[in-house]
Design a protein around this motif. Sequence first.
Motif, PDB file in Angstrom:
ATOM      1  N   SER A 119       0.838  -1.202   0.000  1.00  0.00           N
ATOM      2  CA  SER A 119       0.000   0.000   0.000  1.00  0.00           C
ATOM      3  C   SER A 119       0.871   1.249   0.000  1.00  0.00           C
ATOM      4  O   SER A 119       0.530   2.252  -0.622  1.00  0.00           O
ATOM      5  N   SER A 162       1.881   1.872  -3.517  1.00  0.00           N
ATOM      6  CA  SER A 162       0.851   2.454  -4.377  1.00  0.00           C
ATOM      7  C   SER A 162       0.621   3.920  -4.025  1.00  0.00           C
ATOM      8  O   SER A 162       0.231   4.706  -4.869  1.00  0.00           O
ATOM      9  N   GLY A 193       4.469   5.595  -4.780  1.00  0.00           N
ATOM     10  CA  GLY A 193       5.139   4.755  -5.764  1.00  0.00           C
ATOM     11  C   GLY A 193       6.277   5.440  -6.480  1.00  0.00           C
ATOM     12  O   GLY A 193       7.238   4.792  -6.904  1.00  0.00           O
TER      13      GLY A 193
END
Lengths: 362, 291
Positions: free
Chosen positions: B247, B250, B253
Amino acid sequence: MAHLTLRDVRKTYGHMEVLHGIDLDIPSGEFVVFVGPSGCGKSTLLRSIAGLEEISSGEFRLDGRLMNRVAPARRGIAMVFQSYALYPHMTVFDNMAFGLKIAGLPRREIRARIERAAESLQLAPYLDRFPKALSGGQRQRVAIGRAIVRDPKVFLFDEPLSNLDAALRVATRIEIARLKQAMPGTTMIYVTHDQVEAMTLADRIVVMNGGSIEQVGTPLELYRTPANLFVARFIGSPAMNVIGAESLGGTAVALDGGGITSAAAPLARGARVQFGIRPEDLVPAPAAGAPFRGRIALVEQLGEVQMVHVELDGTGAPLVAKLAGTLELAAGDAIALGHAPEAAHLFGADGDRLRPAARSAA
Amino acid sequence: MTATAEHAAEDGMGPAPRAPWAVIGRAMLQALLVAMAVLVLYPLAWMALNGFRSNTEIFNDPFALPQHWSFAAYAAAWQNGVSQFVASSLLVTGVSIVTTVFISAWAAYGLTRTRIPGQPLVTGFILGGMMLSPTVALVPLVRMMQDFGLYNTHWALILLYTAFRVPFTTFLIRAYMLDLPRDLDEAARMDGASEGQIFRRIILPLCRPILVSCVILHILFAWNEYLFAMIFTNSPSTQTLPVGLTSLMSKHGTDFAQVFAAMTISALPIVIVFFLTQRYFVRGLTEGIGK
Ligand SMILES: Nc1ncnc2c1ncn2[C@@H]1O[C@H](COP(=O)(O)OP(=O)(O)O)[C@@H](O)[C@H]1O
Ligand SMILES: [Mg+2]
């Protein structure tokens, strides 16, 4: 002070019966040896007494109290295992203290008992060592010490010498005999397959075979008047010679293969018997009329004595004689042997002793 | 790998003259081992070092060493949730180690030291659990955890990790216990010890090598487990490192320095554990399976 009573004790594993109804009385303070060939159920009987195996049927009483369902630790019995079974992660001191701690003895009492036992077993310098840093004999003594500190009424040994080398075995045997002398009130049961250990240590010997008792008696009783062929062959080294024979009436006996000899007591004419003679009871005899004539196959010279292996004329049956070491004998020689009539042991076709023989010449 | 390397080192100590082919063979073996080590270590080192650089530096020259050591990326990663993930991972791994190893050791003791009716069946049932695929059980497990009210809690993971690792751990400990001499139990029984005392004071201490192996294997599993962690947790306060890192990636990133730093932090404990215990690890594992 503890006497043991076993009544029709049986033990089965699955469908296999290993002990076939053992009846035995062991008085307080006696040193009893269970002896017999491997697999005859000695350990099973010992472990049943210890409580490590549950008896399938029958009764085991200790001082009259039924013990069948009493937990091992509550029987007042201590055991020395064949493998010693020392706890490898504990020091010698902790090995001996384990049972006492569990019993909840005060620390000071534990220390006192262990120090006393260590003193008598010459283990005092090793109390802080781990078992792997000890020699075989020392481990053996720790195992004995662990049993002693519990102050048991009955002391069990399962082949305690079998892991030691020959010299140490003799030394430890003597030490166990001393231990017994130092604890006259303690009943001891000792399992072995070695008849020399049995003869030297025991007050009484229990000879076992195939899960049954063959005979109970003092070492000399077993040696002089074995109750059957099994005991006759098992006690004494080398083993007793046994030859098929037929009674000629009176005390005269015709051996298979031709020799004629005499027994101590008269028999019914024509009866088939087994004639037994110990190697140490055979003596050189004049060839004419000697009951045993044959050719020497092998001589084992031990110095003091020699074991002479003879092939009998006629049948070729083997015969062993224990003769004085000074006789000049060699393989291939012809030899004639005889014996005193009292030395003969006679057994019926079923293997049981025919009549109490007189004393054998030792 | 360690064992082979040690072996090679031992071989080198012999003063005896060697045939040329033996020297060549040894050199080739060592070269191979070095190559393998580089293959494994280089990416890890690269990851750890890039955590000390800034994103721009990484993009300008991905393979350079850090010019000036900056802890900014590590600090950012720590504050952006990695501290929580580490805490979750520590908690889940730690508690499930205790439950798994304790339950397995008890079970192995029961399977090897007591007479229970239908014992082979029980053994087969427990060890058969090794065949159970986590993926297949997912849907019912999710329903169960929701019903228990454990969904999205650490307890869900602790329960699952324990349940799925008990069979294998029991298998290892059982094999070890089978080899422990029975005389010891019997001696302890003669000494008056209860089953519980025999287990705790005799058998368990003697099983230490295999227990250490089991703990290490469990750490490796629980620290890296992804599937259950992804499905049964969904908030930053419950997510463990593997899920948390995804997570994080994401969200941040494009900040590679921070991602590398986070990954390094998550790998560090396991590397340390391995180096501290590798002797035990190699020995215990072979001992346990050996017979
Ligand atoms: N746990 C067991 N299960 C089945 N059979 C056993 C068990 N323990 C011993 N036996 C059998 O019982 C017999 C007697 O064994 P044991 O008492 O150990 O003999 P010994 O100590 O005289 O050599 C042997 O035939 C052995 O195979
Ligand atoms: Mg035995």
